[in-house]
Design an enzyme around this catalytic site. Structure first.
Site, PDB file in Angstrom:
ATOM      1  N   LEU A  33     -37.719  78.928-118.629  1.00  0.00           N
ATOM      2  CA  LEU A  33     -38.715  78.058-119.259  1.00  0.00           C
ATOM      3  C   LEU A  33     -39.263  78.668-120.545  1.00  0.00           C
ATOM      4  O   LEU A  33     -39.451  79.872-120.655  1.00  0.00           O
ATOM      5  CB  LEU A  33     -39.863  77.792-118.279  1.00  0.00           C
ATOM      6  N   GLY A  36     -41.160  74.664-124.987  1.00  0.00           N
ATOM      7  CA  GLY A  36     -40.712  73.267-124.949  1.00  0.00           C
ATOM      8  C   GLY A  36     -40.924  72.667-123.569  1.00  0.00           C
ATOM      9  O   GLY A  36     -41.521  71.586-123.419  1.00  0.00           O
ATOM     10  N   HIS A  37     -40.483  73.402-122.543  1.00  0.00           N
ATOM     11  CA  HIS A  37     -40.754  72.964-121.166  1.00  0.00           C
ATOM     12  C   HIS A  37     -42.268  72.911-120.931  1.00  0.00           C
ATOM     13  O   HIS A  37     -42.769  72.009-120.273  1.00  0.00           O
ATOM     14  CB  HIS A  37     -40.146  73.941-120.152  1.00  0.00           C
ATOM     15  N   SER A 185     -34.865  76.375-127.193  1.00  0.00           N
ATOM     16  CA  SER A 185     -33.818  76.112-126.213  1.00  0.00           C
ATOM     17  C   SER A 185     -33.595  77.368-125.384  1.00  0.00           C
ATOM     18  O   SER A 185     -33.672  78.487-125.907  1.00  0.00           O
ATOM     19  CB  SER A 185     -32.517  75.737-126.935  1.00  0.00           C
ATOM     20  N   SER A 186     -33.274  77.159-124.116  1.00  0.00           N
ATOM     21  CA  SER A 186     -32.960  78.303-123.256  1.00  0.00           C
ATOM     22  C   SER A 186     -31.739  79.043-123.787  1.00  0.00           C
ATOM     23  O   SER A 186     -31.551  80.222-123.511  1.00  0.00           O
ATOM     24  CB  SER A 186     -32.693  77.826-121.824  1.00  0.00           C
ATOM     25  N   ARG A 187     -30.891  78.348-124.552  1.00  0.00           N
ATOM     26  CA  ARG A 187     -29.667  78.979-125.062  1.00  0.00           C
ATOM     27  C   ARG A 187     -29.908  79.796-126.332  1.00  0.00           C
ATOM     28  O   ARG A 187     -29.019  80.531-126.755  1.00  0.00           O
ATOM     29  CB  ARG A 187     -28.585  77.925-125.311  1.00  0.00           C
TER      30      ARG A 187
HETATM   31  P1  AMP Z   1     -33.416  72.072-119.631  1.00  0.00           P
HETATM   32  O1  AMP Z   1     -34.086  73.125-118.806  1.00  0.00           O
HETATM   33  O2  AMP Z   1     -32.783  72.603-120.877  1.00  0.00           O
HETATM   34  O3  AMP Z   1     -32.533  71.167-118.833  1.00  0.00           O
HETATM   35  O4  AMP Z   1     -34.589  71.150-120.154  1.00  0.00           O
HETATM   36  C1  AMP Z   1     -35.506  70.551-119.275  1.00  0.00           C
HETATM   37  C2  AMP Z   1     -36.320  69.552-120.030  1.00  0.00           C
HETATM   38  O5  AMP Z   1     -37.027  70.214-121.085  1.00  0.00           O
HETATM   39  C3  AMP Z   1     -35.460  68.467-120.700  1.00  0.00           C
HETATM   40  O6  AMP Z   1     -36.114  67.214-120.567  1.00  0.00           O
HETATM   41  C4  AMP Z   1     -35.405  68.917-122.128  1.00  0.00           C
HETATM   42  O7  AMP Z   1     -35.219  67.856-123.047  1.00  0.00           O
HETATM   43  C5  AMP Z   1     -36.787  69.537-122.299  1.00  0.00           C
HETATM   44  N1  AMP Z   1     -36.785  70.466-123.425  1.00  0.00           N
HETATM   45  C6  AMP Z   1     -35.939  71.493-123.639  1.00  0.00           C
HETATM   46  N2  AMP Z   1     -36.208  72.085-124.827  1.00  0.00           N
HETATM   47  C7  AMP Z   1     -37.235  71.399-125.379  1.00  0.00           C
HETATM   48  C8  AMP Z   1     -37.968  71.513-126.597  1.00  0.00           C
HETATM   49  N3  AMP Z   1     -37.685  72.441-127.512  1.00  0.00           N
HETATM   50  N4  AMP Z   1     -38.971  70.640-126.821  1.00  0.00           N
HETATM   51  C9  AMP Z   1     -39.266  69.676-125.908  1.00  0.00           C
HETATM   52  N5  AMP Z   1     -38.619  69.508-124.738  1.00  0.00           N
HETATM   53  C10 AMP Z   1     -37.622  70.364-124.476  1.00  0.00           C
END
Ligand code: AMP
Length: 287
Positions: A33, A36-37, A185-187
């Protein structure tokens, strides 16, 4: 805050909250996390009286050559962040809990999943839609929070919820960015310091596109060419740059309706995505 691993436990916790008349919010994530999350969780916390964050690296949405095994897993720090943001319950199941036998039932959202990221990630959105359907049945939330960062995912899930009459509201929250504009991003943690500097070109290219639209350019091929030039000049490899109808995700030749400018690139071996929404009436950008 409860950290729950089984479907029964989370069902019981949500049922107890429901008996107290609480509004249930769900934030589906794959963990690792970041802020963004965090923004999704804060919005859920503000809107709902019981907030569930799911943390599950879903194997069915990764292709055979993708980064499922090396995807970051940081449950301890994730738990601390959730606790600090006032989350009521984390649902962090093992893969065997979610898929106790080979899955034979899949949710396929047609058309919208063929282009953009779907073109290079066959089966990805089938995995995403199916795991979201499972999570929605398990948690039965009133509201579910997604990020604009994954624009195609958000559009696909909105369509699934409409087509299959899931009784819940989908809320899409703006992309949270680093100070220089790189979408969180997590990446991003895969990037070397040199690659991290290069990666800002995705955001810069979108900002350049916004400027051209402000100057009156509506030809999507012209806009795409300019984005492509900014990114390739930075030494980053383009996977796709598309301008599509924001609802249907079908390609547009000129900006005649609300549009999504979406792109995916490889910085080294790391795949990064970003996007911008263009609203026509009144003219407005969401980046
Ligand atoms: P993930 O863990 O990458 O699957 O993301 C989980 C949720 O967090 C998804 O709805 C993503 O779109 C959202 N998310 C990831 N990165 C961001 C970010 N930088 N800003 C807003 N939401 C994000």
């Amino acid at each position: 805050m409860q950290l729950l691993k089984t479907i029964k436990e989370v069902r019981d916790a949500v049922a107890a909250a429901r008996r107290q008349g609480k509004i249930i919010g769900l934030v589906p994530t794959m963990g690792a996390l970041h802020a963004g999350h965090g923004s999704l969780i804060q919005k859920a916390r503000a809107d709902c009286s019981f907030v569930v964050v799911s943390i599950f690296v879903n194997p069915t949405q990764f292709g055979p050559t993708e980064d499922f095994n090396k995807y970051p897993r940081t449950l301890d720090t994730d738990t601390r962040l959730c606790e600090s943001l006032g989350v009521d319950c984390i649902f962090a199941p093992l893969a065997e809990e979610m898929y106790p036998q080979r899955n034979l039932t899949w949710v396929d959202v047609e058309q919208m999943t063929k282009g953009l990221c779907g073109a290079s990630r066959p089966g990805h959105f089938q995995g995403v839609a199916t795991v979201c359907a499972k999570l929605f049945h398990i948690v039965q939330p009133d509201r579910v929070y997604f990020g604009q960062k994954d624009a195609q995912q958000a559009a696909v899930i909105c369509r699934m919820v409409t087509d299959l009459n899931f009784p819940m509201e989908i809320i899409v929250c703006p992309t949270v960015r680093e100070r220089d504009g790189l979408a969180m991003s997590s990446r991003n943690r895969y990037l070397s310091s040199e690659q991290r500097k290069q990666a800002v070109c995705l955001y810069q290219a979108l900002c350049g596109c916004r400027k051209m639209v402000e100057q009156g350019i509506i030809s999507t091929s012209q806009l795409i060419a300019q984005i492509n030039q900014v990114i390739t000049t930075a030494g980053v490899q383009v996977e796709y740059i598309s301008i599509v109808d924001a609802q249907t995700l079908q390609p547009m030749t000129s900006l005649t309706a609300d549009a999504l400018v979406a792109l995916a690139c490889r910085v080294g071996t790391t795949r990064l995505i970003d996007n911008m929404l263009i609203f026509l009436n009144p003219p407005r950008f969401q980046i």
